[in-house]
Design an enzyme around this catalytic site. Sequence first.
Site, PDB file in Angstrom:
ATOM      1  N   SER A 184       2.526 -37.946  -6.588  1.00  0.00           N
ATOM      2  CA  SER A 184       1.216 -37.804  -7.247  1.00  0.00           C
ATOM      3  C   SER A 184       1.354 -36.949  -8.501  1.00  0.00           C
ATOM      4  O   SER A 184       1.999 -35.902  -8.477  1.00  0.00           O
ATOM      5  CB  SER A 184       0.210 -37.136  -6.313  1.00  0.00           C
ATOM      6  OG  SER A 184       0.082 -37.871  -5.135  1.00  0.00           O
TER       7      SER A 184
ATOM      8  N   GLN B 231       5.085 -33.083  -6.451  1.00  0.00           N
ATOM      9  CA  GLN B 231       5.817 -32.852  -5.195  1.00  0.00           C
ATOM     10  C   GLN B 231       6.730 -34.046  -4.930  1.00  0.00           C
ATOM     11  O   GLN B 231       6.254 -35.112  -4.548  1.00  0.00           O
ATOM     12  CB  GLN B 231       4.786 -32.701  -4.067  1.00  0.00           C
ATOM     13  CG  GLN B 231       5.338 -32.436  -2.701  1.00  0.00           C
ATOM     14  CD  GLN B 231       4.206 -32.459  -1.656  1.00  0.00           C
ATOM     15  OE1 GLN B 231       3.095 -32.873  -1.956  1.00  0.00           O
ATOM     16  NE2 GLN B 231       4.513 -32.028  -0.443  1.00  0.00           N
ATOM     17  N   GLY B 232       8.035 -33.864  -5.134  1.00  0.00           N
ATOM     18  CA  GLY B 232       8.992 -34.951  -4.956  1.00  0.00           C
ATOM     19  C   GLY B 232       9.659 -34.882  -3.599  1.00  0.00           C
ATOM     20  O   GLY B 232      10.844 -34.520  -3.488  1.00  0.00           O
TER      21      GLY B 232
ATOM     22  N   SER C 248       8.711 -37.490  -0.668  1.00  0.00           N
ATOM     23  CA  SER C 248       8.840 -38.816  -0.048  1.00  0.00           C
ATOM     24  C   SER C 248       9.806 -39.717  -0.810  1.00  0.00           C
ATOM     25  O   SER C 248       9.895 -39.662  -2.039  1.00  0.00           O
ATOM     26  CB  SER C 248       7.485 -39.513  -0.005  1.00  0.00           C
ATOM     27  OG  SER C 248       6.552 -38.713   0.643  1.00  0.00           O
TER      28      SER C 248
ATOM     29  N   GLU D  28      -0.040 -27.148   2.116  1.00  0.00           N
ATOM     30  CA  GLU D  28      -0.782 -28.347   1.706  1.00  0.00           C
ATOM     31  C   GLU D  28      -1.918 -28.609   2.691  1.00  0.00           C
ATOM     32  O   GLU D  28      -3.073 -28.790   2.305  1.00  0.00           O
ATOM     33  CB  GLU D  28       0.177 -29.544   1.674  1.00  0.00           C
ATOM     34  CG  GLU D  28      -0.494 -30.862   1.299  1.00  0.00           C
ATOM     35  CD  GLU D  28       0.512 -31.993   1.063  1.00  0.00           C
ATOM     36  OE1 GLU D  28       1.660 -31.885   1.526  1.00  0.00           O
ATOM     37  OE2 GLU D  28       0.126 -32.973   0.408  1.00  0.00           O
TER      38      GLU D  28
ATOM     39  N   GLU E  41      -0.589 -40.161  12.892  1.00  0.00           N
ATOM     40  CA  GLU E  41       0.301 -40.202  14.067  1.00  0.00           C
ATOM     41  C   GLU E  41       1.216 -38.964  14.075  1.00  0.00           C
ATOM     42  O   GLU E  41       1.426 -38.331  15.118  1.00  0.00           O
ATOM     43  CB  GLU E  41       1.166 -41.470  14.059  1.00  0.00           C
ATOM     44  CG  GLU E  41       0.395 -42.771  14.288  1.00  0.00           C
ATOM     45  CD  GLU E  41      -0.410 -43.236  13.076  1.00  0.00           C
ATOM     46  OE1 GLU E  41      -0.118 -42.762  11.949  1.00  0.00           O
ATOM     47  OE2 GLU E  41      -1.325 -44.052  13.236  1.00  0.00           O
TER      48      GLU E  41
HETATM   49  C1  LIG Z   1      -2.626 -40.931  -1.882  1.00  0.00           C
HETATM   50  C2  LIG Z   1      -1.235 -40.473  -1.503  1.00  0.00           C
HETATM   51  C3  LIG Z   1      -0.610 -39.482  -2.241  1.00  0.00           C
HETATM   52  C4  LIG Z   1       0.687 -39.059  -1.913  1.00  0.00           C
HETATM   53  N1  LIG Z   1       1.282 -38.089  -2.693  1.00  0.00           N
HETATM   54  C5  LIG Z   1       2.558 -37.709  -2.410  1.00  0.00           C
HETATM   55  C6  LIG Z   1       3.227 -36.739  -3.252  1.00  0.00           C
HETATM   56  O1  LIG Z   1       2.656 -36.238  -4.236  1.00  0.00           O
HETATM   57  N2  LIG Z   1       4.511 -36.414  -2.968  1.00  0.00           N
HETATM   58  C7  LIG Z   1       5.183 -36.943  -1.897  1.00  0.00           C
HETATM   59  O2  LIG Z   1       6.335 -36.576  -1.683  1.00  0.00           O
HETATM   60  N3  LIG Z   1       4.586 -37.870  -1.091  1.00  0.00           N
HETATM   61  C8  LIG Z   1       3.293 -38.259  -1.329  1.00  0.00           C
HETATM   62  N4  LIG Z   1       2.681 -39.205  -0.530  1.00  0.00           N
HETATM   63  C9  LIG Z   1       3.470 -39.841   0.527  1.00  0.00           C
HETATM   64  C10 LIG Z   1       3.076 -39.477   1.934  1.00  0.00           C
HETATM   65  O3  LIG Z   1       3.448 -38.147   2.247  1.00  0.00           O
HETATM   66  C11 LIG Z   1       3.794 -40.503   2.837  1.00  0.00           C
HETATM   67  O4  LIG Z   1       3.203 -41.764   2.560  1.00  0.00           O
HETATM   68  C12 LIG Z   1       3.625 -40.169   4.294  1.00  0.00           C
HETATM   69  O5  LIG Z   1       4.349 -39.013   4.622  1.00  0.00           O
HETATM   70  C13 LIG Z   1       4.094 -41.338   5.193  1.00  0.00           C
HETATM   71  O6  LIG Z   1       5.382 -41.760   4.857  1.00  0.00           O
HETATM   72  P1  LIG Z   1       5.696 -43.314   4.611  1.00  0.00           P
HETATM   73  O7  LIG Z   1       4.679 -43.836   3.650  1.00  0.00           O
HETATM   74  O8  LIG Z   1       7.135 -43.425   4.265  1.00  0.00           O
HETATM   75  O9  LIG Z   1       5.410 -44.032   5.998  1.00  0.00           O
HETATM   76  P2  LIG Z   1       6.395 -44.090   7.287  1.00  0.00           P
HETATM   77  O10 LIG Z   1       6.930 -42.721   7.533  1.00  0.00           O
HETATM   78  O11 LIG Z   1       7.362 -45.195   7.079  1.00  0.00           O
HETATM   79  O12 LIG Z   1       5.398 -44.455   8.416  1.00  0.00           O
HETATM   80  C14 LIG Z   1       4.951 -45.789   8.683  1.00  0.00           C
HETATM   81  C15 LIG Z   1       4.062 -45.770   9.923  1.00  0.00           C
HETATM   82  O13 LIG Z   1       4.833 -45.351  11.074  1.00  0.00           O
HETATM   83  C16 LIG Z   1       4.229 -44.246  11.700  1.00  0.00           C
HETATM   84  N5  LIG Z   1       5.248 -43.317  12.211  1.00  0.00           N
HETATM   85  C17 LIG Z   1       6.370 -42.901  11.544  1.00  0.00           C
HETATM   86  N6  LIG Z   1       7.075 -42.030  12.310  1.00  0.00           N
HETATM   87  C18 LIG Z   1       6.390 -41.883  13.479  1.00  0.00           C
HETATM   88  C19 LIG Z   1       6.598 -41.120  14.662  1.00  0.00           C
HETATM   89  N7  LIG Z   1       7.656 -40.301  14.798  1.00  0.00           N
HETATM   90  N8  LIG Z   1       5.670 -41.205  15.659  1.00  0.00           N
HETATM   91  C20 LIG Z   1       4.575 -42.014  15.533  1.00  0.00           C
HETATM   92  N9  LIG Z   1       4.334 -42.775  14.434  1.00  0.00           N
HETATM   93  C21 LIG Z   1       5.213 -42.718  13.418  1.00  0.00           C
HETATM   94  C22 LIG Z   1       3.410 -43.570  10.612  1.00  0.00           C
HETATM   95  O14 LIG Z   1       2.354 -42.808  11.145  1.00  0.00           O
HETATM   96  C23 LIG Z   1       2.900 -44.772   9.813  1.00  0.00           C
HETATM   97  O15 LIG Z   1       1.752 -45.309  10.405  1.00  0.00           O
HETATM   98  C24 LIG Z   1       1.385 -39.650  -0.827  1.00  0.00           C
HETATM   99  C25 LIG Z   1       0.760 -40.664  -0.079  1.00  0.00           C
HETATM  100  C26 LIG Z   1      -0.530 -41.086  -0.409  1.00  0.00           C
HETATM  101  C27 LIG Z   1      -1.179 -42.175   0.406  1.00  0.00           C
END
Ligand SMILES: Cc1cc2nc3c(=O)[nH]c(=O)nc-3n(C[C@H](O)[C@H](O)[C@H](O)COP(=O)(O)OP(=O)(O)OC[C@H]3O[C@@H](n4cnc5c(N)ncnc54)[C@H](O)[C@@H]3O)c2cc1C
Length: 386
Positions: free
Chosen positions: A165, A130-131, A133, A248, A368
């Site tokens: 992932s 899943q591409g 993020s 999902e 969140e």
């Molecule tokens: C084990 C694992 C597997 C994953 N696998 C995949 C995958 O296969 N494909 C894929 O595409 N992604 C994958 N992800 C990514 C995951 O979907 C993202 O990490 C997640 O959506 C959060 O995005 P970010 O890491 O950019 O954090 P950010 O979006 O930058 O968030 C940082 C912090 O700010 C908070 N925040 C952000 N916006 C708001 C808001 N509007 N209101 C309140 N709080 C807010 C968040 O809750 C977080 O605490 C994976 C992540 C993990 C940990």
Amino acid sequence: MDLTFSEREAAFRDELRAWFADNDPGPEPSHGRDGAEADDAHFGWRRDFQRRLHAGGWAAPHWPREYGGRGATLTESAIFFEELGRARAPLPANVLGLLLGGPTLMAWGTDAQKDRFLGPILSAEEIWCQGFSEPEAGSDLAALKTRAVREEDGWVVTGQKVWTSGAQHAKWCMLVARTDADAPRHRGLTYFLMDMEQPEIQVRPLRQITGESEFNELFIEGARIPDEHVVGGVGNGWKVALTTLMNERAGLAFFLQVRMRRLLDDLIGEAAARGVLDDDVAAERLGALHVKTEILRLTAYRGLTAIEKYGQPGPEGSLTKWMWSEANQELAELAVDLLGPDALVAGSPWGYEVLRSRGNSIEGGTTEILKNIVAERVLGLPRVRG
Ligand SMILES: Cc1cc2nc3c(=O)[nH]c(=O)nc-3n(C[C@H](O)[C@H](O)[C@H](O)COP(=O)(O)OP(=O)(O)OC[C@H]3O[C@@H](n4cnc5c(N)ncnc54)[C@H](O)[C@@H]3O)c2cc1C
């Protein structure tokens, strides 16, 4: 909803139980701290098990018969995940294809796409990732910058994805890319199926605190995608991506709550063997987690009612995901409190749970964000601004 199994459901469960009794997945190979080869062997174990499920007709019971499933009802699908957990079987290797990609294609794909892609998802012949993020687009997915530009014979993609992932094993990537920089940001996106086997895509594993590399960075420099691999139409990527995300959260809910039940039973067993259950505080904390696990199970069943009503999972799946991640982290912390340093040994099953559970409140939507969804779309509270 009535939780008593009908005769048909009981027969389904008995047939499945008999199948699992004849098809023991065997002990889980070690992974995490033992290097990339051990991680590959672990993935191979999950892939082999999916092949066996497929040969027995059990890879995706919830898929309609015309696509190679069993046309199982929602309750039967729930029974499937409960039995999978009971048998201590792993999640199938192609979980993203089975739970996310397949249902998205069934909702949005053309007949040709369904013919081409669904079979190899079931058999684990082609693994999906899943591409979505990106470094600056996680929670705020619509901010993504990866571009797909139309050329004569299809699309050319440039950009970077992160946390992908299973990309190291994947043949196909569910890719959301920007195809119109001038359109409002949700409207300028398109959903593609990108072939991962091209030199323009570099997959770099990211090492997690568990030691394993479940996810990766993708660097995409001019990868090609033919027109026939656009899903749901150009500019419609946001809606198609939402279908993937809702599947999902709802799809995994059952497996996750069953797995948590199993871990809690293991912890109760270990605590009893050490005489810890005689401690009132320990017993009370275990009791409280037992209640949370039951609430989670019943809420997961309630989510089925929403799917029955609307045909697609609704925003309620966000509630189960949020509750599960908190309860699972609490369970890992309780294991440390009850079992002491034994639960912190690197490479031990509890040591792995303690470290891996940290990501639960991030993956598949952070807590969140899920709270915002529940507030706005389930409870109907005013939208968050800014
Ligand atoms: C084990 C694992 C597997 C994953 N696998 C995949 C995958 O296969 N494909 C894929 O595409 N992604 C994958 N992800 C990514 C995951 O979907 C993202 O990490 C997640 O959506 C959060 O995005 P970010 O890491 O950019 O954090 P950010 O979006 O930058 O968030 C940082 C912090 O700010 C908070 N925040 C952000 N916006 C708001 C808001 N509007 N209101 C309140 N709080 C807010 C968040 O809750 C977080 O605490 C994976 C992540 C993990 C940990």
